[in-house]
Design an enzyme around this catalytic site. Structure first.
Site, PDB file in Angstrom:
ATOM      1  N   GLY A 230     -20.943   9.784 -23.916  1.00 49.75           N
ATOM      2  CA  GLY A 230     -21.812  10.654 -23.096  1.00 49.75           C
ATOM      3  C   GLY A 230     -21.152  11.280 -22.079  1.00 49.75           C
ATOM      4  CD  GLU A 252     -16.337   6.773 -25.959  1.00 52.48           C
ATOM      5  OE1 GLU A 252     -16.011   7.878 -24.959  1.00 52.48           O
ATOM      6  OE2 GLU A 252     -17.364   7.510 -26.798  1.00 52.48           O
ATOM      7  CB  CYS A 286     -14.246  11.595 -25.229  1.00 48.58           C
ATOM      8  SG  CYS A 286     -14.479   9.866 -26.801  1.00 48.58           S
TER       9      CYS A 286
END
Ligand code: NAD
Length: 478
Positions: A230, A252, A286
């Site tokens: 997140g 992560e 991401c």
């Protein structure tokens, strides 16, 4: 196309628990804005029951031979493949991404189960020669214990699967809290595990208020390991909580991926691959390329190709087979993107394409490319996590590397060049956990996945992925 949305449950101790008597939150289809479901929120008693179930489940699962654990994980992969079409439709309905991306995601989730099924069978110990002939020294790897795993809404199939598959392969039990925005996909994965014969309580799935659930789970003495995907601020919070409880955590977190396009690059390929990488998942990834740095001699040529590729993307409802880019998944991200674009404009940026919402129901934003963005604009520092890219010129490789490494993020970075010397140098000097040279597709189960610096620590895929769910013990025996 009308698709029925699955009923939503908590999954605790092998039981599918409905919403009666519990708070809930709504699940929206971001392509239409329609309410499609209500996800039940776990009560404190539900969380305690999930913890007790994970505790008991761990005792059963840790004693199950890796060979048999692998059968359940391979069975899960097979069921996910069998059900891929239906799961992908649920995923698109709740998350918004184009159906072909959802199909690819479910297939990748199955790959993770298969990969970790085999990795679990390769968890070897070793014998260490001793200093005395009568002493035997063995090193064992053991499952670390019940895991609390937190997954977000952008990859509702891959992210929970990467965590669950590695933990289960190692012999751990799991309490999973997926994103409340996309619960059906996570439940479909739990359903596949249940149907493949996972013993009761080895996996439990809960939803609710994230801050209440994470605190409750991390503080519980049952939980021995935490995994979170997140944002950086939430990662910091959970790392502090895990630190207080002396529990290891894998994080992560966000990124702000630079792309270095050198003058000797194949510009057509670079423009096509960067546009595809940027707008895949509507930029809510991401690893998404954000700062596209282009060497001055080819800046204008690359920019016009990149803008053309961006304008050619078909934006629409993910269930429409023509759609390449779906809606933004939630209203928070629409507001965030609007604020970043307004700030960049106020700082003097030029909007080369896009720049605003699309006038239709749902949360649609035009794929957007900005240039002339000064270094102090927010988008040069904050992860957009949406369909927004910035293109900037550079002169020398040193200048490009300095800009690429300027931010505290260190997740993904990319470079396009035909020169081996340049490729080797940027591969060595870019500060990122994952580097793509001349391509931008990096989510593969056999490769490690994770970042450095503020993008987190620990690796989730590859041979590394199982290690964080194992502890080391030595036995020295006479
Ligand atoms: P957010 O910071 O509110 O939440 C990020 C995720 O963490 C969500 O899934 C949320 O449910 C969860 N979360 C929030 N508070 C939590 C808590 N106390 N305990 C456990 N989980 C908690 O942001 P958002 O609006 O949902 O997402 C946008 C930002 O999140 C982006 O800017 C991006 O940086 C980051 N993000 C990153 C990834 C990734 O793959 N690394 C995925 C999704 C979101």
């Amino acid at each position: 196309m009308s698709v029925q949305y699955d009923e939503l449950f908590l999954f605790i101790e092998g039981e599918w628990i409905g919403g009666a008597g519990r708070d809930n939150s709504t699940v929206l289809n971001p392509a239409t804005g329609a309410v499609i479901g209500r996800v039940p929120h776990a009560r404190r008693e539900d969380l305690d029951r999930a913890l007790e179930a994970a505790d008991r489940g761990f005792e059963v699962w840790r004693r199950t031979p890796a060979y048999d654990r692998a059968k359940v994980l391979r069975g899960t992969a097979a069921l996910l493949r069998e059900r891929a079409e239906a799961i992908a439709r649920q995923l698109t309905l709740e998350q918004g991404k184009a159906l072909h991306e959802a199909q690819y995601e479910v297939a990748s989730a199955a790959d993770y189960f298969e990969w970790f099924a085999e990795e679990g069978r390769r968890v070897y110990g070793r014998t260490v020669p001793s200093r005395r002939p009568e002493v035997h020294q063995r090193v064992h790897k053991e499952p670390i214990g019940p895991v609390a795993a937190f997954a977000p809404w952008n990859f509702p199939a891959i992210t929970p699967s990467r965590k669950i598959a590695a933990a289960l392969a190692a012999g751990c039990s799991v309490v999973l809290k997926p994103g409340e925005e996309c619960p059906a996909t996570a439940l479909a994965i739990a359903r596949a595990l249940d149907d493949a014969g996972l013993p009761r309580g080895v996996l439990n799935v809960v939803f609710g208020l994230p801050e209440l659930i994470s605190r409750h789970l991390i503080e519980s003495p049952v939980i021995r390991k935490v995994s979170f995907t997140g944002s950086v601020p939430v990662g910091r919070l959970l790392a502090a909580q895990a630190g207080q409880a002396l529990k290891p955590i894998t994080l992560e977190l966000g990124g702000h991926a630079p792309v270095l396009v050198f003058a000797d690059a194949d510009l057509d390929a670079a423009a096509r691959l960067v546009a595809a990488g940027k707008f895949r998942g509507t930029g809510q990834i991401c690893l998404s390329p954000t700062r596209i740095l282009v060497q001055r001699p080819v800046y204008e040529a690359f920019l016009s190709k990149f803008v053309a590729e961006t304008q050619a993307l078909k934006v629409g409802d993910g269930l429409d087979p023509e759609t390449q880019v779906g809606p933004i998944s939630n209203a928070r991200r629409v507001e965030a993107i609007a604020a970043l674009v307004a700030d960049a404009r106020a700082c003097g940026a030029t909007v080369r394409t896009g720049g605003g919402r699309i006038d239709r129901p749902g949360l649609f934003w035009q794929p957007t490319v900005l240039t002339d963005v000064p270094a102090h604009a927010r988008v040069m520092h904050e992860e957009p996590f949406g369909p927004l890219a910035v293109v900037c010129p550079f002169e020398t490789i040193d200048e490009a590397l300095a800009e690429a490494n300027r931010l505290p993020y260190g997740l993904a970075a990319y470079a396009f060049t035909e020169s081996t010397r340049t490729a080797v140098r940027v591969g060595n000097e870019l500060e990122a956990g994952m580097i793509g040279i001349n391509h931008a597709q990096m989510i593969v189960c056999e490769l490690p996945f994770g970042g450095i610096k503020d993008s987190g620590y620990g690796s989730e895929g590859g041979a590394e992925g199982i290690q964080s769910y194992l502890s080391t013990k030595f036995i020295s025996q006479i």
